[in-house]
Scaffold this motif. Structure first.
Motif, short mmCIF file in Angstrom:
data_model
loop_
_atom_site.label_atom_id
_atom_site.label_comp_id
_atom_site.label_asym_id
_atom_site.label_seq_id
_atom_site.Cartn_x
_atom_site.Cartn_y
_atom_site.Cartn_z
N MET A 112 17.65 -53.62 -33.55
CA MET A 112 18.54 -54.72 -33.18
C MET A 112 19.44 -54.30 -32.02
SD MET A 112 17.98 -57.34 -35.04
CE MET A 112 17.87 -58.14 -36.62
N GLU A 113 19.92 -53.08 -32.09
CA GLU A 113 20.81 -52.59 -31.05
C GLU A 113 20.09 -52.53 -29.70
OE1 GLU A 113 23.44 -49.59 -32.70
OE2 GLU A 113 23.39 -48.60 -30.75
N ARG A 114 18.83 -52.05 -29.74
CA ARG A 114 18.08 -51.94 -28.49
C ARG A 114 17.85 -53.33 -27.90
NH1 ARG A 114 13.90 -49.66 -30.49
NH2 ARG A 114 12.61 -51.53 -30.43
N ARG A 115 17.56 -54.29 -28.75
CA ARG A 115 17.30 -55.64 -28.25
C ARG A 115 18.57 -56.29 -27.71
NH1 ARG A 115 12.73 -58.08 -32.33
NH2 ARG A 115 11.16 -56.56 -31.73
N TYR A 116 19.67 -56.02 -28.37
CA TYR A 116 20.96 -56.52 -27.88
C TYR A 116 21.23 -55.96 -26.48
CZ TYR A 116 26.10 -56.69 -27.52
OH TYR A 116 27.38 -56.88 -27.09
N GLU A 117 20.96 -54.67 -26.31
CA GLU A 117 21.16 -54.07 -24.98
C GLU A 117 20.19 -54.67 -23.96
OE1 GLU A 117 23.65 -52.27 -24.05
OE2 GLU A 117 24.48 -52.11 -26.08
N ALA A 118 18.96 -54.95 -24.40
CA ALA A 118 17.97 -55.56 -23.50
C ALA A 118 18.45 -56.95 -23.07
CB ALA A 118 16.62 -55.66 -24.19
N TYR A 119 19.04 -57.66 -24.00
CA TYR A 119 19.57 -58.99 -23.69
C TYR A 119 20.63 -58.89 -22.59
CZ TYR A 119 21.76 -63.56 -24.46
OH TYR A 119 22.25 -64.83 -24.28
N LYS A 120 21.49 -57.92 -22.71
CA LYS A 120 22.53 -57.73 -21.69
C LYS A 120 21.90 -57.37 -20.33
CE LYS A 120 25.50 -54.79 -23.50
NZ LYS A 120 26.65 -54.09 -24.11
N THR A 121 20.94 -56.45 -20.37
CA THR A 121 20.34 -55.98 -19.11
C THR A 121 19.49 -57.04 -18.44
OG1 THR A 121 20.20 -53.84 -20.17
CG2 THR A 121 19.01 -54.09 -18.09
N HIS A 122 18.66 -57.74 -19.22
CA HIS A 122 17.68 -58.64 -18.61
C HIS A 122 18.14 -60.08 -18.50
CE1 HIS A 122 14.89 -55.40 -18.50
NE2 HIS A 122 14.97 -55.21 -19.81
N VAL A 123 19.17 -60.44 -19.26
CA VAL A 123 19.61 -61.82 -19.22
C VAL A 123 21.01 -61.94 -18.63
CG1 VAL A 123 20.13 -63.86 -20.61
CG2 VAL A 123 18.19 -62.41 -21.23
N VAL A 124 21.95 -61.25 -19.24
CA VAL A 124 23.35 -61.47 -18.87
C VAL A 124 23.66 -60.96 -17.47
CG1 VAL A 124 25.74 -61.16 -19.60
CG2 VAL A 124 23.94 -61.26 -21.32
N LYS A 125 23.32 -59.71 -17.20
CA LYS A 125 23.69 -59.12 -15.91
C LYS A 125 23.08 -59.85 -14.71
CE LYS A 125 25.22 -54.47 -16.71
NZ LYS A 125 24.61 -53.20 -17.11
N PRO A 126 21.75 -60.08 -14.72
CA PRO A 126 21.17 -60.76 -13.55
C PRO A 126 21.80 -62.13 -13.31
CG PRO A 126 19.44 -59.90 -14.97
CD PRO A 126 20.73 -59.68 -15.69
N PHE A 127 22.06 -62.85 -14.39
CA PHE A 127 22.65 -64.18 -14.24
C PHE A 127 24.01 -64.09 -13.53
CE2 PHE A 127 25.52 -67.40 -16.19
CZ PHE A 127 25.02 -68.49 -15.52
N PHE A 128 24.81 -63.13 -13.92
CA PHE A 128 26.12 -63.00 -13.27
C PHE A 128 26.02 -62.56 -11.84
CE2 PHE A 128 27.48 -63.51 -17.49
CZ PHE A 128 28.52 -64.38 -17.29
N ARG A 129 25.16 -61.57 -11.63
CA ARG A 129 25.06 -61.05 -10.28
C ARG A 129 24.56 -62.12 -9.32
NH1 ARG A 129 21.08 -57.72 -10.47
NH2 ARG A 129 21.82 -56.74 -12.34
N GLU A 130 23.52 -62.85 -9.76
CA GLU A 130 22.88 -63.77 -8.82
C GLU A 130 23.62 -65.10 -8.69
OE1 GLU A 130 18.86 -63.86 -10.32
OE2 GLU A 130 18.89 -61.66 -10.22
N HIS A 131 24.38 -65.47 -9.68
CA HIS A 131 24.95 -66.82 -9.63
C HIS A 131 26.47 -66.85 -9.67
CE1 HIS A 131 20.96 -68.37 -9.81
NE2 HIS A 131 20.71 -67.67 -10.89
N ILE A 132 27.04 -66.29 -10.70
CA ILE A 132 28.48 -66.46 -10.90
C ILE A 132 29.31 -65.75 -9.83
CG2 ILE A 132 30.37 -66.17 -12.55
CD1 ILE A 132 28.09 -68.10 -13.32
N THR A 133 28.87 -64.55 -9.45
CA THR A 133 29.72 -63.79 -8.54
C THR A 133 29.72 -64.36 -7.13
OG1 THR A 133 27.91 -62.32 -8.00
CG2 THR A 133 29.32 -61.66 -9.82
N ARG A 134 28.87 -65.33 -6.85
CA ARG A 134 28.83 -65.89 -5.50
C ARG A 134 29.60 -67.20 -5.38
NH1 ARG A 134 22.88 -66.77 -4.86
NH2 ARG A 134 23.32 -67.43 -2.75
N LEU A 135 30.22 -67.63 -6.46
CA LEU A 135 30.89 -68.93 -6.43
C LEU A 135 32.24 -68.86 -5.70
CD1 LEU A 135 30.27 -70.05 -10.12
CD2 LEU A 135 29.05 -70.83 -8.07
N ASP A 136 32.61 -69.96 -5.04
CA ASP A 136 33.91 -70.07 -4.39
C ASP A 136 34.89 -70.91 -5.21
OD1 ASP A 136 33.17 -68.82 -1.83
OD2 ASP A 136 31.83 -70.54 -1.68
#
Ligand SMILES: Nc1nc2c(ncn2[C@@H]2O[C@H](COP(=O)(O)OP(=O)(O)OP(=O)(O)O)[C@@H](O)[C@H]2O)c(=O)[nH]1
Ligand SMILES: [Mg+2]
Length: 490
Positions: A259-283
C-alpha cells in the motif's frame, strides 16, 4: 553520424521553438486563468458563459474594457498545449442555448484559448502595446488540486488523517462499511491483490457517498479515486489508508509495504506531473464553490466546504518555508472565490450570499497561512436561469423567482415536467452570517432548510427583431471578469 544529426536537428528545433515562442509571447501576451472547483461546482458553465459573453459582446457593465467599448473583437484560437484536451466550447454552448440543457459533467482537465483584441485606455500604452491578449483558460477538477498536500505526507500520516476524518460524526455512517473492513485487516499480512482491491473499492465507495446531494460533503484525497480518468484500475489507484500503523518500517512483502509503495507511486505518477505541468504555470485563478448546495445541507456541510477551500487556497500560495514553494515557476497574484448559481436566490439575498462566501474565504485565508495574492469573493450566476417577480399572498406581496424547473424536480409533493414555467418563493438567507456556520442553529433532523433549492433549466434566450440570439444572461459575471482580467486590458 546519423544519430548526432538527429540530435542536432532536434536541438535546433527546440531552440527555434523557444525563440518563436518568445517572439509570439512578445507580440501577444498571454494570461493563464485556472478555473477550478469540486465536481458540479459550475466550472463548465462558467467558462462557456464567460467565452460566449465576450465573443458575442454580452451585457457586461462592470467589465470596464467592454463597457467603454475598447474591446474590438474576441475569438477562439488554437490552444498552445497540444497534449491537453480542448475545452469543448461549441458542444457546451449548443447544449445551453439550443437544447436548454446543462452541459455534461467533464471530470478531467481541458483548455481553451480566447484572444481578445482591445484598445488600451491610456494613450501611452496604445503606442507600445499591440492591444492583444491571449487568455488561456484551464478547467481542472478541484479534487485533483486537493491532492497537493499529499506530497508532504507519508503513508502513515495520510492513513491517520483519513481515518480521523472518516470517524467524524458527519461521515461516520458513510465510512462504516469500509472502516469495519479495514479494522479486520492486519497490515503485516502478506500482500495480496484482492485484499488491496477490496479495501480500495470500499474506500472509494465511501468517498463517493460523501458527494451525494443530501450530504454535499467536499471530498478528501486522493482525488483520482473519484475521477480516475485513464488510470482506473491501475496499481497507483488501488490502495487505501490502513488503520493503526506502527511507526517502524513495514516488513517487505507485507500488505502495508504494498500500500505504501502504491501511495508513493500515486504521488510520483499522478500528483507531481499534474502540478508541474498545469498548476505552477497559472497566473490567475477562480475557485468556484457550490455554496447553495452546502447551505441547503446544513452547517456540517458548510464546515466541510470551508475546509476544502482552505486546502485549495493553501495549494496556490504556499507561505515561506513550505516545500510547495519550490514547485512554482510563476506566481498566482489574484484569486477569486466565487459562489455561483446565485440565480436560485432573489437579488435581495445576493449580498448575503456574498457575505457568507467572504466569511468562508477570510477564515480559509487565515487558516491556510496564506500570503501574497489578492483574494476577492463574489456571489454570481454564470448563467441566469431565472427571472424575478412578485406574488400576492393575502395582503402580502412576496418576491419570487420564475424559471422552468428541470424535469423530475419536486416541491411540496409536486413534480415538475421540465416544460412549465413556475414561480417559486426561494426563501431568504439569514441576515446574520454566523447562523449558517453554527451547528447549534441547525435543525438536526434536516427540518425545513432556509432556502428551497430546485434546479432550473437554462433560460430561453431572447432574440432581436432580426432573429439574432442575444448572449447568455448572468449575474455579476462581469464583476468576476473585471477582477480576473480587467487590469490586463487597461
Ligand atoms: N441555475 C444555475 N445553475 C448552474 C449554474 N452553473 C452551474 N449550474 C448547475 O450546476 C451543474 C454543474 O455545472 P457544471 O458547470 O457542469 O459543473 P462542473 O464544475 O463543470 O462539474 P464537473 O464537470 O462534473 O466537475 C449544472 O448542470 C447546473 O445544473 C448557474 O450559473 N446557474
Ligand atoms: Mg465540468
Amino acid at each position: 553520424m546519423a544519430s548526432s544529426l538527429t540530435t542536432f536537428t532536434d536541438e535546433a528545433k527546440i531552440a527555434l521553438d523557444t525563440l518563436s515562442g518568445r517572439a509570439a509571447g512578445l507580440f501577444a501576451p498571454s494570461l493563464r486563468l485556472g478555473v477550478t472547483g469540486l465536481s458540479r461546482a459550475g466550472k463548465t458553465v462558467f467558462i462557456s458563459a464567460l467565452v460566449h459573453n465576450l465573443i458575442h459582446g454580452g451585457r457586461l457593465p462592470l467589465f470596464e474594457a467592454q463597457k467603454s467599448g475598447r474591446i474590438a473583437r474576441a475569438f477562439l484560437e488554437e490552444q498552445p498545449d497540444d497534449a491537453v484536451p480542448r475545452f469543448q466550447y461549441e458542444d457546451h454552448v449548443a447544449a445551453l442555448v439550443n437544447d436548454r440543457v446543462w452541459p455534461d459533467s467533464t471530470r478531467a482537465i481541458s483548455e481553451l484559448r480566447l484572444t481578445i483584441e482591445y484598445e488600451s485606455a491610456s494613450g501611452w500604452n496604445r503606442m507600445f502595446s499591440a492591444g492583444k491578449l491571449s487568455l488561456d483558460i484551464v478547467d481542472y477538477p478541484g479534487e485533483w488540486l486537493l491532492d497537493l498536500p499529499l506530497l508532504g505526507k507519508s503513508f502513515a500520516d495520510f492513513s491517520r488523517e483519513a481515518m480521523e476524518m472518516a470517524a467524524l460524526p458527519v461521515r461516520a455512517d458513510l465510512s462504516e462499511g469500509w472502516r469495519t473492513l479495514a479494522a479486520a485487516i492486519d497490515p503485516n499480512v502478506d500482500a495480496d491483490e484482492m485484499t488491496a482491491r477490496r479495501l480500495a473499492e470500499g474506500f472509494s465507495a465511501y468517498l463517493r457517498a460523501c458527494k451525494l446531494d443530501e450530504r454535499a460533503l467536499s471530498t478528501l484525497p486522493p482525488g483520482r479515486f473519484l475521477m480516475p480518468g485513464d488510470l482506473d484500475g491501475s496499481p497507483a489507484l488501488t490502495f487505501a489508508p490502513l488503520p493503526a500503523l506502527a511507526e517502524r518500517r513495514p516488513r517487505p512483502g507485507s500488505l502495508q509495504a504494498m500500500m505504501e509503495r502504491r501511495y508513493e507511486a500515486y504521488k510520483t505518477h499522478v500528483v507531481k506531473p499534474f502540478f508541474r505541468e498545469h498548476i505552477t504555470r497559472l497566473d490567475r485563478q477562480i475557485v468556484l464553490i457550490d455554496a447553495m448546495q452546502a447551505l441547503n445541507a446544513g452547517p456540517a456541510a458548510m464546515a466541510d466546504l470551508e475546509r476544502a477551500v482552505t486546502e485549495i487556497l493553501a495549494c496556490f500560495r504556499p507561505g515561506r518555508g513550505n516545500f510547495l514553494t519550490d514547485l512554482f515557476s510563476r506566481r498566482i497574484d489574484r484569486i477569486l472565490v466565487a459562489a455561483t448559481k446565485a440565480d436560485h436566490l432573489h437579488h435581495e439575498s445576493h449580498d448575503r450570499l456574498q457575505a457568507i462566501v467572504r466569511r468562508l474565504a477570510d477564515r480559509a485565508v487565515a487558516r491556510a497561512n496564506f500570503t501574497g495574492a489578492d483574494v476577492d469573493v463574489v456571489a454570481m450566476a454564470a448563467v441566469r436561469a431565472t427571472r424575478e417577480g412578485t406574488v400576492k399572498q393575502g395582503r402580502e406581496t412576496l418576491p419570487v423567482i420564475i424559471g422552468t424547473p428541470l424535469k423530475g424536480e419536486r416541491i411540496n409533493g409536486d413534480t415538475f415536467d421540465g416544460k412549465t414555467e413556475t414561480a417559486i418563493f426561494p426563501g431568504d438567507l439569514p441576515e446574520k452570517v454566523d447562523t449558517v456556520f453554527d451547528p447549534s442553529v441547525a435543525s438536526p433532523d434536516g427540518g425545513d432548510p432556509a432556502i428551497r433549492f430546485v434546479r432550473f433549466r437554462p433560460p430561453k434566450l431572447e432574440r432581436t427583431a432580426e432573429g439574432v440570439t442575444l448572449s447568455l444572461p448572468h449575474i455579476r459575471l462581469d464583476r468576476a471578469l473585471q477582477f480576473l482580467i480587467g487590469d490586463h486590458l487597461a
